[in-house]
Motif scaffolding. Structure first.
Motif, PDB file in Angstrom:
ATOM      1  N   UNK A 162       0.800  -1.223   0.000  1.00 57.69           N
ATOM      2  CA  UNK A 162       0.000   0.000   0.000  1.00 57.69           C
ATOM      3  C   UNK A 162       0.839   1.284   0.000  1.00 57.69           C
ATOM      4  N   UNK A 163       2.142   1.176   0.242  1.00 61.00           N
ATOM      5  CA  UNK A 163       2.978   2.382   0.293  1.00 61.00           C
ATOM      6  C   UNK A 163       4.129   2.301  -0.701  1.00 61.00           C
ATOM      7  N   UNK A 164       5.012   1.326  -0.515  1.00 62.30           N
ATOM      8  CA  UNK A 164       6.275   1.333  -1.236  1.00 62.30           C
ATOM      9  C   UNK A 164       6.133   1.062  -2.730  1.00 62.30           C
ATOM     10  N   UNK A 165       5.242   0.169  -3.119  1.00 65.27           N
ATOM     11  CA  UNK A 165       5.150  -0.186  -4.540  1.00 65.27           C
ATOM     12  C   UNK A 165       4.686   0.980  -5.395  1.00 65.27           C
ATOM     13  N   UNK A 166       4.062   1.969  -4.773  1.00 63.18           N
ATOM     14  CA  UNK A 166       3.613   3.156  -5.509  1.00 63.18           C
ATOM     15  C   UNK A 166       4.703   4.222  -5.595  1.00 63.18           C
ATOM     16  N   UNK A 167       5.834   3.970  -4.936  1.00 66.93           N
ATOM     17  CA  UNK A 167       6.896   4.981  -4.868  1.00 66.93           C
ATOM     18  C   UNK A 167       8.190   4.506  -5.497  1.00 66.93           C
ATOM     19  N   UNK A 168       8.110   3.525  -6.391  1.00 69.23           N
ATOM     20  CA  UNK A 168       9.304   3.005  -7.049  1.00 69.23           C
ATOM     21  C   UNK A 168       9.969   4.107  -7.862  1.00 69.23           C
ATOM     22  N   UNK A 169      11.283   4.263  -7.673  1.00 70.39           N
ATOM     23  CA  UNK A 169      12.097   5.227  -8.418  1.00 70.39           C
ATOM     24  C   UNK A 169      11.752   6.681  -8.118  1.00 70.39           C
ATOM     25  N   UNK A 170      11.085   6.914  -6.991  1.00 71.86           N
ATOM     26  CA  UNK A 170      10.810   8.286  -6.580  1.00 71.86           C
ATOM     27  C   UNK A 170      12.038   8.880  -5.876  1.00 71.86           C
ATOM     28  N   UNK A 171      12.032  10.177  -5.721  1.00 74.08           N
ATOM     29  CA  UNK A 171      13.124  10.849  -5.029  1.00 74.08           C
ATOM     30  C   UNK A 171      13.182  10.402  -3.565  1.00 74.08           C
ATOM     31  N   UNK A 172      14.391  10.333  -2.996  1.00 74.99           N
ATOM     32  CA  UNK A 172      14.519   9.899  -1.593  1.00 74.99           C
ATOM     33  C   UNK A 172      13.665  10.701  -0.619  1.00 74.99           C
ATOM     34  N   UNK A 173      13.499  12.005  -0.885  1.00 74.00           N
ATOM     35  CA  UNK A 173      12.713  12.820   0.033  1.00 74.00           C
ATOM     36  C   UNK A 173      11.253  12.356   0.052  1.00 74.00           C
ATOM     37  N   UNK A 174      10.751  11.850  -1.077  1.00 76.33           N
ATOM     38  CA  UNK A 174       9.382  11.348  -1.118  1.00 76.33           C
ATOM     39  C   UNK A 174       9.241  10.103  -0.250  1.00 76.33           C
ATOM     40  N   UNK A 175      10.207   9.193  -0.358  1.00 81.50           N
ATOM     41  CA  UNK A 175      10.187   7.991   0.463  1.00 81.50           C
ATOM     42  C   UNK A 175      10.342   8.325   1.942  1.00 81.50           C
ATOM     43  N   UNK A 176      11.182   9.307   2.231  1.00 81.16           N
ATOM     44  CA  UNK A 176      11.369   9.716   3.621  1.00 81.16           C
ATOM     45  C   UNK A 176      10.066  10.267   4.201  1.00 81.16           C
ATOM     46  N   UNK A 177       9.371  11.095   3.437  1.00 80.35           N
ATOM     47  CA  UNK A 177       8.097  11.651   3.896  1.00 80.35           C
ATOM     48  C   UNK A 177       7.068  10.540   4.106  1.00 80.35           C
ATOM     49  N   UNK A 178       7.138   9.499   3.258  1.00 83.90           N
ATOM     50  CA  UNK A 178       6.226   8.360   3.421  1.00 83.90           C
ATOM     51  C   UNK A 178       6.480   7.658   4.758  1.00 83.90           C
ATOM     52  N   UNK A 179       7.752   7.527   5.161  1.00 89.95           N
ATOM     53  CA  UNK A 179       8.037   6.873   6.441  1.00 89.95           C
ATOM     54  C   UNK A 179       7.590   7.736   7.619  1.00 89.95           C
ATOM     55  N   UNK A 180       7.599   9.069   7.455  1.00 87.73           N
ATOM     56  CA  UNK A 180       7.076   9.939   8.513  1.00 87.73           C
ATOM     57  C   UNK A 180       5.578   9.698   8.689  1.00 87.73           C
TER      58      UNK A 180
END
Length: 328
Positions: free
Chosen positions: A106-124
């Protein structure tokens, strides 16, 4: 042997033990960073959620009982049984694997190859979601965690040091157990990362998502595997910290103490997490022992961050981190 030197040795040993507990939390950060190249803000909350789930399963607590009672006017709290500690830990590990699958789907598979800041915000966002979910599922009261780990002063070490030096060292048995567990985890994870097929795939995914996909590496499987292992490490850290100070929501703040550990050891090194934790643990205890009385005490609250700042200035990749050079 002078008393001051004996006190300093005791403080150093207790610092080493405290550093191991810091390193247990830092290990989860390293695993996620090696697989995705991002700092997982949710790792501290994973430890909290795992500890809450373990206590809930062990005590036979009904999940969402507070919400059910408030909605339907019932008085449901427990199933009426007590689950043995080993079985409760295994069931909690299964829950953490299930959580890893849900995070990937529900989170990571939608963010493949995104900028690190996007993934970081997702973990927040994930951190705040899990903290709220843990509150609703298990309640916000402080819980006692008892899985059979011995606590209190080690009589054997006290007797040995008293006979050898005339002064008995106070070393907590829980800290000794945590040290043994941390050593086993570090050795296992290092061997897994360096010599297994999945470990090499994990490093490939961290370098480049698209390149890893192009050579047949399943990005979804690697992320589920990594978050499952990080969840297991968070469970171990939650057990140790929860047994030491009780399971409470401030447990999630242990992630803040893991930051200096990572800055010293390096974000990509599993052994570095342990070395960084030991340096922080010993450093803050010795600094408090020698300099605390001179400057008013309470130095343990800020010493680690000052030391990390010094490392950022002179060696930003940490002691064991990889030096990354980018051409512009």
């Amino acid at each position: 042997m002078p008393d001051q030197l004996l006190y300093a040795i005791e403080v150093t040993l207790n610092g080493l033990m405290a550093g191991v507990l810091y390193a247990l939390v830092a290990l989860g950060f390293v695993l996620i960073f090696k697989a995705s190249g991002i700092f997982n803000y949710a790792q501290g909350v994973l430890a909290l959620f795992a500890a809450l789930t373990l206590v809930g399963i062990q005590d036979g607590q009904i999940p969402f009982s507070h919400l059910i009672n408030a909605t339907f006017g019932t008085q449901l709290h427990n199933f009426g049984w007590h689950v043995p500690a080993v079985l409760a830990i295994l069931l909690t590990a299964v829950v953490m694997v299930g959580l890893a699958v849900l995070v990937e789907r529900f989170v990571l598979k939608h963010l493949v190859n995104q900028e690190p800041i996007i993934l970081f915000m997702a973990t927040i966002g994930l951190a705040y979601f899990l903290e709220g979910l843990g509150d609703v599922m298990w309640g916000a009261d402080i819980k006692k965690l008892d899985v059979g780990i011995p606590q209190g002063m080690s009589a054997a070490i006290d007797d040995f040091t008293f006979n050898a030096f005339g002064y008995g060292f106070f070393i907590d048995q829980l800290d000794i157990v945590a040290t043994v567990v941390a050593v086993i985890l570090v050795v296992s994870l290092t061997l897994f990362s360096q010599y297994s097929k999945q470990g090499r795939a994990l490093r490939a995914v961290a370098d480049d998502h698209q390149a890893a996909l192009s050579v047949g590496i399943s990005l979804r499987f690697i992320w589920v595997l990594t978050w499952s292992i990080a969840g297991f490490v968070a469970l171990v850290a939650g057990i140790m910290w929860g047994s030491k100070s009780g399971v409470q929501f401030s447990l999630s703040l242990i992630a803040l103490k893991a930051l200096p550990v990572l800055m010293l050891g390096g974000f990509t090194s599993i052994p570095g997490a342990i070395v960084g934790g030991l340096i922080i643990g010993v450093g803050e205890k010795l600094f408090e022992f020698f300099a605390g009385p001179l400057i008013g005490g309470a130095t343990e609250n800020w010493f680690a961050y000052v030391l990390a700042l010094v490392f950022l200035v002179f060696r930003p990749q940490g002691l064991f981190g990889e030096k990354i050079i980018e051409r512009v």
